[in-house]
Design a protein around this motif. Structure first.
Motif, short mmCIF file in Angstrom:
data_model
loop_
_atom_site.label_atom_id
_atom_site.label_comp_id
_atom_site.label_asym_id
_atom_site.label_seq_id
_atom_site.Cartn_x
_atom_site.Cartn_y
_atom_site.Cartn_z
N GLU A 272 1.27 1.79 30.45
CA GLU A 272 1.47 0.99 29.24
C GLU A 272 1.69 1.16 28.07
OE1 GLU A 272 -3.19 0.51 30.48
OE2 GLU A 272 -1.49 1.03 31.74
N SER A 273 1.41 2.46 27.83
CA SER A 273 1.76 2.81 26.34
C SER A 273 2.97 3.57 26.10
CB SER A 273 0.49 3.83 25.70
OG SER A 273 0.42 4.92 26.66
N MET A 274 3.93 3.58 27.26
CA MET A 274 5.13 4.39 27.11
C MET A 274 6.08 3.78 26.12
SD MET A 274 5.12 7.18 28.69
CE MET A 274 4.36 7.92 30.24
N ALA B 11 8.98 4.10 20.92
CA ALA B 11 9.20 3.19 19.57
C ALA B 11 8.73 4.29 18.42
CB ALA B 11 8.39 1.94 19.72
N LEU B 12 7.56 4.87 18.49
CA LEU B 12 7.17 5.76 17.58
C LEU B 12 7.94 6.89 17.48
CD1 LEU B 12 3.14 5.32 18.14
CD2 LEU B 12 4.32 4.52 16.22
N GLY B 13 8.57 7.22 18.38
CA GLY B 13 9.30 8.57 18.44
C GLY B 13 10.68 8.29 17.56
N GLN B 14 11.13 7.19 17.88
CA GLN B 14 12.34 6.55 17.00
C GLN B 14 11.94 6.31 15.86
OE1 GLN B 14 14.12 3.02 19.10
NE2 GLN B 14 14.10 4.05 21.20
N PHE B 15 10.76 5.80 15.41
CA PHE B 15 10.41 5.37 14.18
C PHE B 15 10.25 6.67 13.09
CE2 PHE B 15 6.82 3.78 11.28
CZ PHE B 15 7.74 2.77 10.86
N SER B 16 9.80 7.71 13.88
CA SER B 16 9.70 8.78 13.03
C SER B 16 11.17 9.34 12.46
CB SER B 16 9.01 9.97 13.80
OG SER B 16 9.90 10.45 14.81
N PRO C 5 0.75 -1.20 -0.09
CA PRO C 5 0.00 0.10 -0.08
C PRO C 5 0.74 1.30 -0.22
CG PRO C 5 -0.70 -1.26 1.75
CD PRO C 5 0.60 -2.00 1.33
N ASP C 6 0.25 2.40 -0.20
CA ASP C 6 1.15 3.58 -0.18
C ASP C 6 1.23 4.16 1.39
OD1 ASP C 6 1.10 3.73 -3.08
OD2 ASP C 6 -0.94 4.30 -3.23
N VAL C 7 0.00 4.08 2.02
CA VAL C 7 0.02 4.96 3.42
C VAL C 7 -0.61 3.84 4.37
CG1 VAL C 7 -0.99 6.83 4.88
CG2 VAL C 7 -0.85 7.14 2.34
N CYS C 8 0.13 3.95 5.53
CA CYS C 8 -0.27 3.03 6.62
C CYS C 8 -0.85 3.91 7.78
CB CYS C 8 0.63 2.18 7.17
SG CYS C 8 0.30 1.20 8.78
N VAL C 9 -2.13 3.59 8.14
CA VAL C 9 -2.72 4.57 9.26
C VAL C 9 -2.49 3.74 10.74
CG1 VAL C 9 -4.64 5.73 10.37
CG2 VAL C 9 -4.17 5.80 7.74
N ILE C 10 -1.89 4.22 11.55
CA ILE C 10 -1.46 3.30 12.71
C ILE C 10 -2.24 4.18 13.89
CG2 ILE C 10 0.18 2.86 14.51
CD1 ILE C 10 2.22 3.11 12.16
N GLU C 11 -3.10 3.43 14.51
CA GLU C 11 -3.88 3.95 15.68
C GLU C 11 -3.41 3.69 17.10
OE1 GLU C 11 -7.94 3.89 18.16
OE2 GLU C 11 -8.02 3.34 16.17
N LEU C 12 -2.82 4.45 18.13
CA LEU C 12 -2.37 4.11 19.40
C LEU C 12 -3.49 4.16 20.25
CD1 LEU C 12 0.20 3.37 21.10
CD2 LEU C 12 0.38 5.67 21.33
N GLY C 13 -3.71 2.73 20.82
CA GLY C 13 -4.81 2.92 21.96
C GLY C 13 -4.59 3.39 23.25
N GLY C 14 -5.60 3.77 23.95
CA GLY C 14 -5.05 4.38 25.18
C GLY C 14 -5.19 5.87 25.17
N THR C 15 -4.48 6.50 26.08
CA THR C 15 -4.53 7.98 26.30
C THR C 15 -3.15 8.34 26.45
OG1 THR C 15 -6.60 7.70 27.31
CG2 THR C 15 -5.40 9.87 27.31
N ILE C 16 -2.68 9.54 26.03
CA ILE C 16 -1.29 9.90 26.33
C ILE C 16 -1.11 10.20 27.79
CG2 ILE C 16 0.46 11.74 26.01
CD1 ILE C 16 -0.10 9.99 23.45
N GLY C 17 0.04 9.58 28.38
CA GLY C 17 0.19 9.51 29.78
C GLY C 17 0.10 8.23 30.45
N ASP C 18 -0.59 7.18 29.46
CA ASP C 18 -0.66 5.88 30.25
C ASP C 18 0.64 5.27 30.59
OD1 ASP C 18 -3.42 6.24 30.26
OD2 ASP C 18 -3.81 4.94 28.39
#
Length: 469
Positions: A155-157, A162-167, A140-153
């Motif tokens: 468990e999502s740290m 990883a997404l920061g490094q990925f950018s 595909p051309d574009v991948c939409v990634i949804e990160l569940g939960g809320t910023i600050g949780d």
């Protein structure tokens, strides 16, 4: 490969899934091939063993994967077929890393969250993003990634890291971050408050991610000065602030995005504005027609949904959407009556007479009865009574999963006069077992032991009734 990451702030349940799906729909309408990934930070390997009260329905994919309900939204909005790998959970990531460690892949290294877990997340995203999901060849051309939960949780740290490094891994022009936030109104004052969004964006920046697009959820359209204030305090240009206010039906959301030129803002970040020398414009005629058709429906059709998780409509989301699509196709306005199956039972007549009367009144007023899937024996007798009523009164009945099994039990008892007929799930010692456990079903292991997804059934005898049917 271009990536659009959707995160959420302030509260959960803001509609990140619908936002991510709608962004995908608008990009697809611009002529791009879109795929999606959902990240769930919980430790469960998959959604299969979670109560629908906690997390809404478990959505089943073609490959039998039991996943988060948002993947259902993606499949419906984008007309794609996803796999179990398109749902990343903390459980799956840690399991993969621990398996590698046991095999000795890390060659004696100390295995840590950074870099091992974060690398596994990034590798997983890159591996799954290139899988074609629309039936065509090539990535595909574009991948939409949804990160569940809320910023600050907590468990999502690891995922945010990883997404920061990925950018940085994919480089500028290939990564766009959309942050969905809430702009509430305090009833006393009556003004739209930007502070929760400011804090949410500040939290996101503190974790090393800066939003390119701000999607603001609100009950009413945002006032102009509120947008200006958000732009100032969140360091996001006004053209990149999108307002997703409440609408009559979710098919309006891609249209809202288009009207506010969200596609232009996203395509600009991703360096995808032009095809040749022509700017990309989303073709959404079908969406527009569907959304307005829905709003004009007048003639009602009443469907009784007889289940045990009726307190939360997300528990039966796919069934609900299927009914909705069917009713729009038949030009009827869907009126869904939620009937708790326990309230139909004879025992409820003594214990909770009012609820019993109400449940039967709703059932008798319905044009059709739908009994969806479920687990455990609570409320089963109520479902059997609903099946009896529908059969005797000639009311259209649709049984899905347990609902179909209930119809079989009811027929065996009432018509074939097999008094104790039952499923071995509810009564292992029944004299007339008309529903039995699958051979591969497990009595001890709960997760991933059911026969699910789309698969061929091979008949051993071609002259049996089921083969003829």
């Amino acid at each position: 490969m271009k990536y659009v990451v959707v995160t959420g702030g302030v509260v959960s349940g803001l509609g990140k899934g619908v936002t991510a799906s709608s962004i995908g729909a608008v990009l697809k309408a611009c002529g791009l091939r879109v795929t999606t990934i959902k990240i769930d930070p919980y430790l469960n390997t998959d959604a299969g063993t979670m109560s629908p009260f906690e997390h809404g329905e478990v959505y089943v994919l073609d490959d039998g994967g039991e996943v988060d309900l948002d993947l259902g939204n993606y499949e419906r909005f984008l007309d794609i077929k996803l796999t179990r790998d398109h749902n990343i959970t903390t459980g799956k990531v840690y399991q993969a890393v621990i398996d590698k460690e046991r095999r000795g892949d890390y060659l004696g290294k100390t295995v840590q969250v950074v870099p091992h877990i974060t690398d596994e997340i990034q590798d997983w995203i890159e591996r799954v993003a290139i899988k074609p999901v629309d039936g065509k060849e090539g990535p595909p051309d574009v991948c939409v990634i949804e990160l569940g939960g809320t910023i600050g949780d907590i468990e999502s740290m690891p995922f945010i890291e990883a997404l920061g490094q990925f950018s940085y891994r994919v480089g500028p022009g290939n990564f766009c971050l959309v942050h969905v936030s809430l702009v509430p109104v305090l009833n006393v004052v009556g003004e739209q408050k930007t502070k929760p969004t400011q804090h949410s964006v500040r939290g996101l920046r503190g974790l090393g991610l800066a939003p390119d697009i701000l999607a603001c959820r609100s009950t009413e359209p945002l006032e102009e000065h509120v947008t200006t204030k958000l732009s100032q305090f969140c360091n996001v240009p006004i053209s990149s602030i999108v307002n997703l206010h409440d609408v009559t039906n979710i098919w309006h959301i891609p249209l809202l995005l288009r009207d506010q030129k969200a596609h232009e803002a996203i395509l600009k970040v991703l360096d995808l504005q032009l095809v040749g020398k022509v700017p990309r414009e989303p073709k959404l005629a079908e969406w527009t027609e569907r959304a307005s058709k829905f709003d004009k429906l007048k003639t009602p059709v009443k469907i009784a949904m007889v289940g045990k998780y009726t307190g939360l409509s997300d528990s039966y989301l796919s069934v609900l959407k299927a009914l909705l699509h069917a009713s729009v196709a038949m030009e009827r306005k869907l009126v869904l009556e939620w009937v708790p199956s326990c309230d139909l039972e004879n025992s409820a007549a003594k214990e909770t007479p009012e609820a019993h009367q109400k449940a039967w009144k709703l059932l008798k007023g319905a044009d059709g009865v739908l009994v969806p899937g479920g687990f455990g024996d609570r409320g089963v007798e109520g479902k059997i009574l609903a099946a009896t009523y529908a059969r005797e009164k000639n009311v259209p009945y649709l049984g899905i999963c347990l609902g179909m099994q209930v119809a079989v039990i009811e027929f065996a008892r009432s018509v074939m006069k097999l008094g104790g007929a039952n499923s071995t799930e509810f009564d292992p010692a029944t004299a007339s077992p008309c529903v039995i456990f699958m051979p591969e079903g497990s009595k001890t292991q709960m997760g991933a032991t059911m026969r699910l997804g789309s698969r061929r059934t091979h008949f051993l005898a071609n002259n049996c009734k089921s083969a003829k049917l």
